[in-house]
Design a protein around this motif. Structure first.
Motif, PDB file in Angstrom:
ATOM      1  N   ALA A   1       0.840  -1.204   0.000  1.00 27.45           N
ATOM      2  CA  ALA A   1       0.000   0.000   0.000  1.00 27.45           C
ATOM      3  C   ALA A   1       0.873   1.250   0.000  1.00 27.45           C
ATOM      4  O   ALA A   1       0.525   2.255  -0.629  1.00 27.45           O
ATOM      5  N   LYS A   2       2.022   1.181   0.665  1.00 25.70           N
ATOM      6  CA  LYS A   2       2.945   2.326   0.684  1.00 25.70           C
ATOM      7  C   LYS A   2       3.514   2.595  -0.708  1.00 25.70           C
ATOM      8  O   LYS A   2       3.691   3.744  -1.095  1.00 25.70           O
ATOM      9  N   THR A   3       3.819   1.527  -1.438  1.00 24.48           N
ATOM     10  CA  THR A   3       4.495   1.698  -2.729  1.00 24.48           C
ATOM     11  C   THR A   3       3.550   1.680  -3.925  1.00 24.48           C
ATOM     12  O   THR A   3       3.773   2.401  -4.892  1.00 24.48           O
ATOM     13  N   GLU A   4       2.508   0.851  -3.863  1.00 20.95           N
ATOM     14  CA  GLU A   4       1.590   0.685  -4.997  1.00 20.95           C
ATOM     15  C   GLU A   4       0.292   1.463  -4.813  1.00 20.95           C
ATOM     16  O   GLU A   4      -0.489   1.573  -5.745  1.00 20.95           O
ATOM     17  N   GLY A   5       0.067   1.935  -3.616  1.00 22.19           N
ATOM     18  CA  GLY A   5      -1.188   2.613  -3.318  1.00 22.19           C
ATOM     19  C   GLY A   5      -2.188   1.640  -2.719  1.00 22.19           C
ATOM     20  O   GLY A   5      -2.210   0.459  -3.069  1.00 22.19           O
ATOM     21  N   LEU A   6      -2.989   2.138  -1.837  1.00 30.17           N
ATOM     22  CA  LEU A   6      -3.983   1.312  -1.146  1.00 30.17           C
ATOM     23  C   LEU A   6      -4.945   0.671  -2.138  1.00 30.17           C
ATOM     24  O   LEU A   6      -5.265  -0.506  -2.037  1.00 30.17           O
ATOM     25  N   ALA A   7      -5.378   1.430  -3.122  1.00 29.18           N
ATOM     26  CA  ALA A   7      -6.317   0.899  -4.111  1.00 29.18           C
ATOM     27  C   ALA A   7      -5.639  -0.072  -5.068  1.00 29.18           C
ATOM     28  O   ALA A   7      -6.308  -0.830  -5.757  1.00 29.18           O
ATOM     29  N   GLY A   8      -4.308  -0.065  -5.097  1.00 26.24           N
ATOM     30  CA  GLY A   8      -3.575  -0.904  -6.042  1.00 26.24           C
ATOM     31  C   GLY A   8      -3.150  -2.258  -5.519  1.00 26.24           C
ATOM     32  O   GLY A   8      -2.601  -3.059  -6.270  1.00 26.24           O
TER      33      GLY A   8
ATOM     34  N   ARG B   1      -8.296  -4.531   2.707  1.00 24.74           N
ATOM     35  CA  ARG B   1      -7.989  -3.093   2.736  1.00 24.74           C
ATOM     36  C   ARG B   1      -8.383  -2.478   4.076  1.00 24.74           C
ATOM     37  O   ARG B   1      -7.678  -1.627   4.602  1.00 24.74           O
TER      38      ARG B   1
ATOM     39  N   PRO C   1       1.579   7.778   5.085  1.00 26.88           N
ATOM     40  CA  PRO C   1       1.274   7.710   3.648  1.00 26.88           C
ATOM     41  C   PRO C   1       0.014   6.891   3.336  1.00 26.88           C
ATOM     42  O   PRO C   1      -0.799   7.279   2.503  1.00 26.88           O
ATOM     43  N   VAL C   2      -0.143   5.783   4.022  1.00 23.76           N
ATOM     44  CA  VAL C   2      -1.317   4.938   3.783  1.00 23.76           C
ATOM     45  C   VAL C   2      -2.564   5.584   4.373  1.00 23.76           C
ATOM     46  O   VAL C   2      -3.640   5.555   3.760  1.00 23.76           O
TER      47      VAL C   2
ATOM     48  N   GLN D   1      -3.816   8.184   1.983  1.00 24.19           N
ATOM     49  CA  GLN D   1      -4.529   7.563   0.859  1.00 24.19           C
ATOM     50  C   GLN D   1      -5.935   7.156   1.279  1.00 24.19           C
ATOM     51  O   GLN D   1      -6.905   7.376   0.546  1.00 24.19           O
TER      52      GLN D   1
END
Length: 88
Positions: free
Chosen positions: A17-24, A52, A66-67, A70
């Protein structure tokens, strides 16, 4: 089911989630990062919504800004209800 394995899966999901994004985050990339089968991610967390939600809870617990940012942008109720010092 092993509590340790569940913790490893959640940690992997938080890192993604930190690198790809929570939605990713996806089951397959969480499983790969945690070194487990995709079915084990399903067994421990069920739906992606549940995973999630667990990631947001963990981000709150460890204060992963960061998370949390998001999650707030996505309108997640847990993130929006975070203590004020985290929301700032």
């Amino acid at each position: 089911m092993s509590r340790e394995r569940k913790t490893e899966i959640l940690s992997a999901a938080l890192e993604l989630a930190k690198t790809e994004g929570l939605a990713g985050i996806r089951r397959d990339n969480v499983a790969e990062r945690a070194g487990v089968a995709t079915g084990l991610v399903n067994a421990h967390y069920g739906t992606m919504k549940q995973l999630r939600r667990a990631v947001v809870g963990e981000a709150l617990r460890v204060r992963c800004l960061p998370v949390l940012a998001q999650a707030m942008a996505l309108g997640d109720p847990r993130a929006l209800g975070a203590p004020e010092e985290l929301r700032k």
